[in-house]
Design a protein around this motif. Structure first.
Motif, mmCIF file in Angstrom:
data_model
loop_
_atom_site.group_PDB
_atom_site.id
_atom_site.type_symbol
_atom_site.label_atom_id
_atom_site.label_comp_id
_atom_site.label_asym_id
_atom_site.label_seq_id
_atom_site.Cartn_x
_atom_site.Cartn_y
_atom_site.Cartn_z
ATOM 1 N N THR A 64 2.670 -6.319 2.281
ATOM 2 C CA THR A 64 3.070 -5.155 3.241
ATOM 3 C C THR A 64 2.099 -4.198 3.411
ATOM 4 O O THR A 64 2.397 -2.955 3.870
ATOM 5 C CB THR A 64 4.599 -4.288 2.738
ATOM 6 O OG1 THR A 64 4.243 -3.954 1.373
ATOM 7 C CG2 THR A 64 5.646 -5.423 2.278
ATOM 8 N N ILE A 118 5.317 -5.999 14.305
ATOM 9 C CA ILE A 118 5.699 -4.652 14.677
ATOM 10 C C ILE A 118 6.781 -4.724 15.866
ATOM 11 O O ILE A 118 7.640 -3.928 16.020
ATOM 12 C CB ILE A 118 4.446 -3.737 15.051
ATOM 13 C CG1 ILE A 118 5.068 -2.323 14.832
ATOM 14 C CG2 ILE A 118 3.808 -4.024 16.637
ATOM 15 C CD1 ILE A 118 4.830 -1.805 13.447
ATOM 16 N N ASP A 125 7.381 3.286 3.436
ATOM 17 C CA ASP A 125 8.203 1.962 3.452
ATOM 18 C C ASP A 125 8.106 1.014 2.616
ATOM 19 O O ASP A 125 8.879 0.238 2.376
ATOM 20 C CB ASP A 125 8.209 1.471 5.087
ATOM 21 C CG ASP A 125 6.644 1.260 5.647
ATOM 22 O OD1 ASP A 125 5.930 1.767 4.980
ATOM 23 O OD2 ASP A 125 6.562 0.239 6.393
ATOM 24 N N ASP A 126 6.840 1.133 2.153
ATOM 25 C CA ASP A 126 6.653 -0.073 1.052
ATOM 26 C C ASP A 126 7.367 0.372 -0.265
ATOM 27 O O ASP A 126 7.849 -0.512 -0.739
ATOM 28 C CB ASP A 126 5.035 0.123 0.806
ATOM 29 C CG ASP A 126 4.030 -0.108 1.588
ATOM 30 O OD1 ASP A 126 3.822 0.750 2.391
ATOM 31 O OD2 ASP A 126 3.408 -1.146 1.446
ATOM 32 N N LYS A 147 2.831 -0.231 20.608
ATOM 33 C CA LYS A 147 1.607 -0.035 19.675
ATOM 34 C C LYS A 147 0.497 -1.212 20.251
ATOM 35 O O LYS A 147 0.621 -2.271 20.230
ATOM 36 C CB LYS A 147 1.947 -0.378 18.275
ATOM 37 C CG LYS A 147 2.083 0.991 17.462
ATOM 38 C CD LYS A 147 2.190 0.898 16.142
ATOM 39 C CE LYS A 147 2.384 2.018 15.491
ATOM 40 N NZ LYS A 147 2.497 1.991 13.791
ATOM 41 N N ASP A 151 9.336 -0.518 8.595
ATOM 42 C CA ASP A 151 8.740 -2.159 8.699
ATOM 43 C C ASP A 151 8.530 -2.941 7.529
ATOM 44 O O ASP A 151 8.919 -4.033 7.729
ATOM 45 C CB ASP A 151 7.164 -1.910 9.204
ATOM 46 C CG ASP A 151 7.006 -0.886 10.451
ATOM 47 O OD1 ASP A 151 6.366 -0.068 10.409
ATOM 48 O OD2 ASP A 151 8.104 -1.062 11.332
ATOM 49 N N ASP A 152 8.115 -2.378 6.329
ATOM 50 C CA ASP A 152 8.206 -3.188 4.811
ATOM 51 C C ASP A 152 9.255 -3.814 4.662
ATOM 52 O O ASP A 152 9.304 -4.856 3.862
ATOM 53 C CB ASP A 152 7.301 -2.465 4.009
ATOM 54 C CG ASP A 152 5.808 -2.188 4.585
ATOM 55 O OD1 ASP A 152 5.304 -1.170 4.117
ATOM 56 O OD2 ASP A 152 5.239 -2.941 5.640
ATOM 57 N N GLU A 200 -1.125 -2.914 15.191
ATOM 58 C CA GLU A 200 -0.071 -2.689 14.152
ATOM 59 C C GLU A 200 -1.361 -2.320 12.967
ATOM 60 O O GLU A 200 -2.346 -2.851 12.757
ATOM 61 C CB GLU A 200 0.566 -3.849 13.956
ATOM 62 C CG GLU A 200 1.474 -3.620 12.518
ATOM 63 C CD GLU A 200 0.759 -3.808 11.344
ATOM 64 O OE1 GLU A 200 -0.110 -4.731 11.222
ATOM 65 O OE2 GLU A 200 0.864 -3.213 10.367
ATOM 66 N N PHE A 201 -0.935 -1.324 12.254
ATOM 67 C CA PHE A 201 -1.832 -0.949 11.175
ATOM 68 C C PHE A 201 -2.405 -1.611 10.464
ATOM 69 O O PHE A 201 -3.532 -1.539 10.115
ATOM 70 C CB PHE A 201 -1.143 0.341 10.504
ATOM 71 C CG PHE A 201 -1.875 1.050 9.321
ATOM 72 C CD1 PHE A 201 -1.579 0.772 8.074
ATOM 73 C CD2 PHE A 201 -2.924 2.128 9.626
ATOM 74 C CE1 PHE A 201 -2.442 1.382 7.130
ATOM 75 C CE2 PHE A 201 -3.485 2.769 8.488
ATOM 76 C CZ PHE A 201 -3.410 2.287 7.187
ATOM 77 N N ASN A 202 -1.723 -2.449 9.524
ATOM 78 C CA ASN A 202 -2.120 -3.230 8.436
ATOM 79 C C ASN A 202 -3.038 -4.513 9.109
ATOM 80 O O ASN A 202 -4.315 -4.773 8.617
ATOM 81 C CB ASN A 202 -1.097 -4.174 7.866
ATOM 82 C CG ASN A 202 -0.013 -3.273 7.085
ATOM 83 O OD1 ASN A 202 -0.472 -2.650 6.495
ATOM 84 N ND2 ASN A 202 1.089 -3.832 7.146
ATOM 85 N N MET A 249 3.867 -8.544 6.725
ATOM 86 C CA MET A 249 4.208 -7.641 7.848
ATOM 87 C C MET A 249 2.980 -7.364 8.409
ATOM 88 O O MET A 249 2.073 -6.427 7.970
ATOM 89 C CB MET A 249 4.836 -6.313 7.101
ATOM 90 C CG MET A 249 5.576 -5.325 8.197
ATOM 91 S SD MET A 249 4.394 -4.224 8.995
ATOM 92 C CE MET A 249 4.962 -4.777 10.664
ATOM 93 N N ASN A 270 -2.356 2.708 3.558
ATOM 94 C CA ASN A 270 -1.990 4.012 3.856
ATOM 95 C C ASN A 270 -2.618 5.158 3.091
ATOM 96 O O ASN A 270 -2.737 6.312 3.798
ATOM 97 C CB ASN A 270 -0.316 3.859 3.783
ATOM 98 C CG ASN A 270 0.519 3.170 4.392
ATOM 99 O OD1 ASN A 270 0.277 3.101 5.542
ATOM 100 N ND2 ASN A 270 1.499 2.582 3.769
ATOM 101 N N HIS A 277 2.373 9.242 5.795
ATOM 102 C CA HIS A 277 2.901 9.017 4.520
ATOM 103 C C HIS A 277 2.500 10.152 3.652
ATOM 104 O O HIS A 277 2.993 10.336 2.478
ATOM 105 C CB HIS A 277 2.470 7.852 3.872
ATOM 106 C CG HIS A 277 2.717 6.422 4.803
ATOM 107 N ND1 HIS A 277 3.895 5.876 4.197
ATOM 108 C CD2 HIS A 277 2.212 5.736 5.848
ATOM 109 C CE1 HIS A 277 3.992 4.827 5.157
ATOM 110 N NE2 HIS A 277 2.918 4.724 5.997
ATOM 111 N N ASP A 319 0.893 -1.320 0.002
ATOM 112 C CA ASP A 319 -0.083 -0.054 0.042
ATOM 113 C C ASP A 319 0.921 1.127 0.094
ATOM 114 O O ASP A 319 1.002 2.020 0.991
ATOM 115 C CB ASP A 319 -1.100 -0.018 1.232
ATOM 116 C CG ASP A 319 -0.459 -0.057 2.340
ATOM 117 O OD1 ASP A 319 1.115 -0.448 2.706
ATOM 118 O OD2 ASP A 319 -0.891 0.298 3.535
HETATM 119 O O1 RIB Z 1 2.358 -0.952 10.906
HETATM 120 C C1 RIB Z 1 2.983 -0.771 9.887
HETATM 121 C C2 RIB Z 1 2.531 -0.998 8.545
HETATM 122 O O2 RIB Z 1 1.491 -0.103 8.053
HETATM 123 C C3 RIB Z 1 3.582 -0.552 7.225
HETATM 124 O O3 RIB Z 1 3.364 -1.341 6.193
HETATM 125 C C4 RIB Z 1 3.361 0.538 6.888
HETATM 126 O O4 RIB Z 1 3.366 0.791 5.374
HETATM 127 C C5 RIB Z 1 1.724 0.647 7.195
HETATM 128 O O5 RIB Z 1 0.871 0.086 5.953
#
Ligand code: RIB
Ligand code: CA
Length: 309
Positions: free
Chosen positions: A113, A178, A6-7, A150, A228-229, A153-155, A139, A29, A72, A2
């Motif tokens: 990712t 994470i 970091d992707d 945290k 992270d990715d 984690e976002f994903n 990830m 993202n 981002h 996404d």
């Molecule tokens: O939590 C980190 C993840 O969430 C990474 O993949 C970052 O790009 C966001 O998508």
């Protein structure tokens, strides 16, 4: 993926030291129109515009899209102008492409990712994909009980239902959470190294200058930031940088703990997942810069594997 900054770096590294057979993007993202167009732009800068890109899901399986524009940027790549694409409704989606390829994926490694909506959709529509790839690396989430900085984690938070489906069905799955990604942080002082990589370095500098200021300190060190990715790519190319445990996992899908990764109840009979427990952070950082030097630095620089052998 996404993309997302970091992707983007993960795609730059993978394209530089491995063979990327294809890219698919998902809403995460930023919306799908941005992640799809951003992937196009990144591959153009890498002179790899021939790598096919397939769109995936525009929204999580259940519920509205939650974006990460605060980290981002509005369009997903910080101060570097990506691209926004109106994807035709009849454009081939990645799960249809994967289903057509299914018998030919045995030597291909899938790295996810972003939110796992594309993979979950593919598994529900084409269950034969559960065992198709040589490995699947996500990830996503964290080692149960390890999440110190945290809650979610976002994903996995964006699409907890998709993550739970992936954990239930996928064979040969490994997970970079994470808890490990935030140990493999990059010092802000390293960013000047990007100046040695011409237009790829310029692109990454404009992305990471933005991202590092917003994510610095996430691993506990205020003078460093997580990527992270990129750590997920290292998990496939340099698995010995990590220590692993095998655990069946599940995801809390609703309520205040939504997105938390937990041990799966035994009666669900889920396949064990290789979960990263720790990482050699300095060796990861050495691998990253050796890979960047070999791929985008002074011609003739040896790759990390050539250095090791
Ligand atoms: O939590 C980190 C993840 O969430 C990474 O993949 C970052 O790009 C966001 O998508
Ligand atoms: Ca991502």
């Amino acid at each position: 993926m996404d993309p997302g900054i970091d992707d983007a770096w993960a795609l730059v590294v993978a394209s530089g030291v491995a063979t990327v057979q294809g890219v698919s993007t998902v809403a995460g993202n930023v919306p799908l129109s941005n992640t799809f167009g951003n992937a196009q732009r990144i591959l153009e800068v890498l002179d790899r515009a021939k790598i096919p890109i397939y769109p995936g899901a525009s929204n999580p399986l259940l519920g509205p899209l939650i974006t990460a524009k605060a980290f981002h940027g509005e369009f997903g790549l910080g101060q570097w102008r990506g691209r926004e694409v109106d994807i035709p409704p009849d454009q081939l989606r990645v799960w249809t492409h994967w289903a057509a390829l299914c018998a030919d994926l045995k030597t291909t490694h899938l790295i996810a990712t972003g939110p796992l909506t594309n993979l979950a959709t593919a598994l529900l529509a084409h269950p034969q994909l559960a065992n198709a790839w040589a490995s699947v690396t996500v990830m996503c989430g964290a080692l149960p009980g390890s999440q110190i900085d945290k809650a979610q984690e976002f994903n996995v938070y964006v699409d907890p239902h998709a993550a739970d489906i992936v954990f239930h069905w996928t064979q040969h799955l490994q997970l970079i959470g994470i808890n490990v990604a935030h140990k493999a942080v990059i010092p802000l002082s390293d960013l000047k190294r990007l100046e040695s990589y011409s237009r790829v370095g310029t692109m990454l500098s404009q992305m990471l200058g933005y991202y590092s200021q917003r994510s610095r300190g996430e691993g506990g060190n205020p003078t460093a930031f997580p990527i992270d990715d990129v750590v997920a790519v290292a998990a496939v190319l340099q698995p010995d940088l990590f220590s692993w445990e095998e655990l069946p996992l599940a995801v809390v899908r609703e309520g205040p703990l939504r997105g938390t990764v937990v041990l799966s109840p035994v009666d669900l009979k889920r396949p064990p997942i290789k979960v990263a427990v720790n990482v050699n952070a300095s060796a990861f950082r050495d691998w990253l810069w050796q890979s960047m030097d070999a791929a985008y630095g002074v011609p003739g620089t040896p790759t990390p594997n050539e250095i090791q052998s």
